[in-house]
Scaffold this motif. Structure first.
Motif, short mmCIF file in Angstrom:
data_model
loop_
_atom_site.label_atom_id
_atom_site.label_comp_id
_atom_site.label_asym_id
_atom_site.label_seq_id
_atom_site.Cartn_x
_atom_site.Cartn_y
_atom_site.Cartn_z
N LEU A 1 0.81 -1.22 0.00
CA LEU A 1 0.00 0.00 0.00
C LEU A 1 0.84 1.27 0.00
O LEU A 1 0.51 2.24 -0.73
N PRO A 2 1.95 1.33 0.75
CA PRO A 2 2.77 2.55 0.71
C PRO A 2 3.41 2.81 -0.65
O PRO A 2 3.89 3.92 -0.89
N HIS A 3 3.42 1.82 -1.52
CA HIS A 3 4.06 1.98 -2.83
C HIS A 3 3.04 2.09 -3.96
O HIS A 3 3.37 1.84 -5.13
N THR A 4 1.80 2.47 -3.62
CA THR A 4 0.76 2.58 -4.63
C THR A 4 1.18 3.51 -5.76
O THR A 4 0.97 3.23 -6.95
N GLY A 5 1.81 4.61 -5.40
CA GLY A 5 2.26 5.57 -6.42
C GLY A 5 3.31 4.96 -7.34
O GLY A 5 3.27 5.15 -8.56
N ASP A 6 4.25 4.22 -6.77
CA ASP A 6 5.28 3.58 -7.59
C ASP A 6 4.67 2.58 -8.56
O ASP A 6 5.15 2.42 -9.70
N LEU A 7 3.61 1.89 -8.13
CA LEU A 7 3.02 0.85 -8.97
C LEU A 7 2.38 1.40 -10.23
O LEU A 7 2.14 0.66 -11.19
N GLU A 8 2.10 2.69 -10.26
CA GLU A 8 1.51 3.29 -11.46
C GLU A 8 2.44 3.17 -12.67
O GLU A 8 1.99 3.16 -13.80
N GLU A 9 3.75 3.07 -12.42
CA GLU A 9 4.73 2.96 -13.51
C GLU A 9 5.36 1.56 -13.57
O GLU A 9 6.43 1.39 -14.14
#
Length: 613
Positions: free
Chosen positions: A108-116
């Motif tokens: 969950l803390p890496h949701t932003g990273d998962l966009e790429e």
């Protein structure tokens, strides 16, 4: 303890393990179980996605790719149901520049990273006896409670830059009496890639797994190795992506969807048979039941005895199968032939032996194996000329080195067989003798008429005797009377059942002894069996350890190397040209062991070819 090692030992209570195993065993024996998808995940930056997809495609054994998402897609409803990849696995590993840097309960803390980033769902089966999840004991988000022993091997995966790593395997010990059943069960998630001595995979010490906990081997059990999804961890490390995630080996997601919905993840549909091909070191091979039955049919043809020599008394079932499986695994094969039965002729050789030897050599070469032939020094130039003529007429596609060995004794034999005489570094993996004069227990060599031909025979037997003391070298003898090199394995039957057997019986045993009506037929049958095995998907996968792509595109070259009547007819004409005679009658013509080539040998060759194709 490393993060990965801790991940491999995620456990529920011992009682739950026992209960689960009991249910699984009972279910397997009474009904056909439902097998559920057990996926693992790899998450990579999108610029690595295409290369990793190709890497998985080329190495589908350890990395069966079930699904490739789109950048930013962390819900995979089509594959796993309505799940959130960020929270569906019990534990995740985080990598930066190829280094394992954290263990995470969720992403969950890496949701932003998962966009790429791109999610890959891989088939994953952490332990053979825990894969058979039934409807009564399966549910989503169940963490497998089983300690794995995972080992790095020296088997390279097919490289796709920047992904390059060696295969990882999981191991579990199996009682030898249960090996056949275990192989059948594990076929659902890919058959084993190796059974037996771990050193053949480059594993030096089973008590020191690279990941997980060691499993102590008890007496009477066999280590069984399977391609492991943890290979993905090594692949992720190798690419050195700035950020990447995987599930932890040993903790996977149990989906409600069944594997029957996914053909590429399941093993070959044909049933599998395991066969012990070596005791030192211990090594089992695999083949489909269909391939095994074909080879047994070949065996039934070559034991035909039109000369009424009583050869069936020497027959042992599946010697052809075991010898051919062993040669299929070999990288280099040394062949010997030559029986100087006509001691008063020049040359004294007979037409039985050389054709079978060259038929094997042609197929072994087609399979990209190194092949050499060792003969008596007095016959060296003749055999070199025969090879040259066979090349000229297209019987062989590549030259075969012709060697000699005159020194006596085991030290000389070890120097010949091994680099620098070192038993740890053999030059040849397999020695095979086809109609080669064999040493009797009194140290002499006899033809079937009890004539001592020792003065015409070099001590090539010493190579076979030395090979029996060198781990990793297997031997085969092919004969039709019991006085041939290697037939010492059945010497008691020779002495009891064959004419003059007590005197002429070869005393030197091979690991495998193929008895046949005419020795050439044994050579032809080995060539055909090698073709069958390498066309068998089960065996072919086992040979390449489930990494890389099948070599079936080379099948036309293998087919061309098979014995065929016209080619063997040419071979007979070459032997007659060099003055080589029929063994039984001394006839200089189209005859082997007193049997005419046409209608006898030609029919056998055609029968073998028909079974093979």
């Amino acid at each position: 303890m490393s993060l990965l090692a801790r991940g491999c030992r995620l456990l529920h209570s011992a009682s739950r393990i026992t209960a689960q195993r009991r249910v699984l065993t009972s279910s397997y024996r009474t009904t056909v179980p439902k097998v559920y998808k057990q996926p693992g995940i790899v998450i990579l930056p999108k610029q690595f996605a295409d290369d990793f997809e190709q890497f998985c495609s080329l190495n589908s054994g350890p990395l069966p790719l079930l699904y490739k998402g789109q950048p930013g897609e962390w819900r995979c409803s089509d594959m796993l149901g309505k799940v959130d990849i960020r929270t569906s696995f019990p534990q995740y590993y985080k990598y930066e520049a190829g280094n394992l840097c954290a263990s995470l309960p969720d992403l969950l803390p890496h949701t932003g990273d998962l966009e790429e980033m791109v999610v890959f769902i891989l088939g994953y089966s952490p332990s053979g006896d825990m894969t058979l999840q039934t409807a009564d004991n399966s549910s989503q988000n169940v963490n497998q409670s089983h300690t794995l022993s995972i080992y790095k091997t020296t088997v390279p995966c097919q490289e796709v830059s920047p992904f390059q790593c060696n295969l990882l395997v999981s191991m579990r010990p199996v009682p030898e009496k249960e090996l056949s059943t275990t192989v059948q069960m594990e076929d659902r998630h890919g058959a084993p890639v190796h059974i037996g001595y771990p050193g053949l995979l480059g594993i030096k010490d089973l008590s020191k797994p690279d990941y997980g906990a060691a499993v102590e081997l008890q007496q009477g059990v066999i280590p069984v190795f399977r391609a492991c999804g943890a290979t993905a961890v090594e692949a992720v490390k190798s690419c050195k992506a700035p950020l990447a995630f995987t599930h932890t080996p040993g903790s996977v997601y149990i989906s409600e969807a069944q594997d029957s919905q996914l053909g590429q993840f399941c093993g070959p549909p044909d049933s599998i048979q395991s066969v012990c091909i070596s005791e030192n070191p211990l090594h089992f091979s695999l083949a489909s039941s269909a391939a095994v039955q074909k080879i047994r049919s070949l065996e039934g043809v070559i034991i035909t005895d039109p000369g009424n020599r009583g050869i069936r008394a020497l027959f042992v079932q599946d010697e052809l199968l075991k010898a051919s499986l062993s040669m299929s695994h070999a990288k280099s094969v040394l062949i010997t032939t030559g029986f100087p039965t006509h001691f008063n002729q020049n040359p004294p050789e007979e037409t039985d032996g050389p054709p079978g030897a060259l038929a094997m050599a042609a197929m072994l070469q087609a399979l990209r194996k190194e092949v050499a032939i060792v003969v008596d020094l007095r016959a060296l130039e003749m055999f070199q000329a025969i090879i040259a003529e066979a090349l000229k007429q297209g019987i062989l596609k590549q030259p075969v080195p012709i060697l000699s060995f005159q020194e006596a004794g085991q030290d000389a034999a070890k120097r010949f067989l091994c680099h620098n005489g070192d038993p740890q570094s053999p030059r040849y993996d397999h020695l095979v003798a086809v109609e080669r004069a064999g040493r009797a227990r009194d140290g002499s060599y006899y033809n079937m008429r009890k004539v001592n031909i020792k003065h015409l025979v070099d001590s090539i037997d010493d190579l076979f005797i030395a090979a029996s003391t060198i781990p990793g070298i297997t031997t085969t003898g092919i004969g039709d009377g019991g006085n041939e090199l290697g037939m010492g394995k059945v010497k008691e039957a020779v002495r009891k059942c064959m004419p003059n057997g007590d005197l002429i019986a070869c005393d030197v045993a091979a690991d495998h002894a193929i008895a046949c009506g005419v020795s050439n037929w044994g050579g032809y049958a080995v060539a055909c069996a090698l073709y069958i095995l390498n066309c068998c998907l089960v065996h072919e996968r086992y040979l390449r350890k489930a990494v890389g792509l099948p070599r079936l595109s080379e099948k036309p070259f293998w087919t061309e190397a098979l014995p065929v009547v016209s080619k063997e007819e040419q071979m007979m004409h070459i032997l007659v040209k060099f003055g080589i005679r029929s063994g039984k009658t001394g006839t200089l013509g189209m005859e082997v062991d007193g049997l005419p080539f046409y209608s006898i040998h030609s029919d056998i060759i055609q029968q073998l070819r028909d079974i093979t194709l």
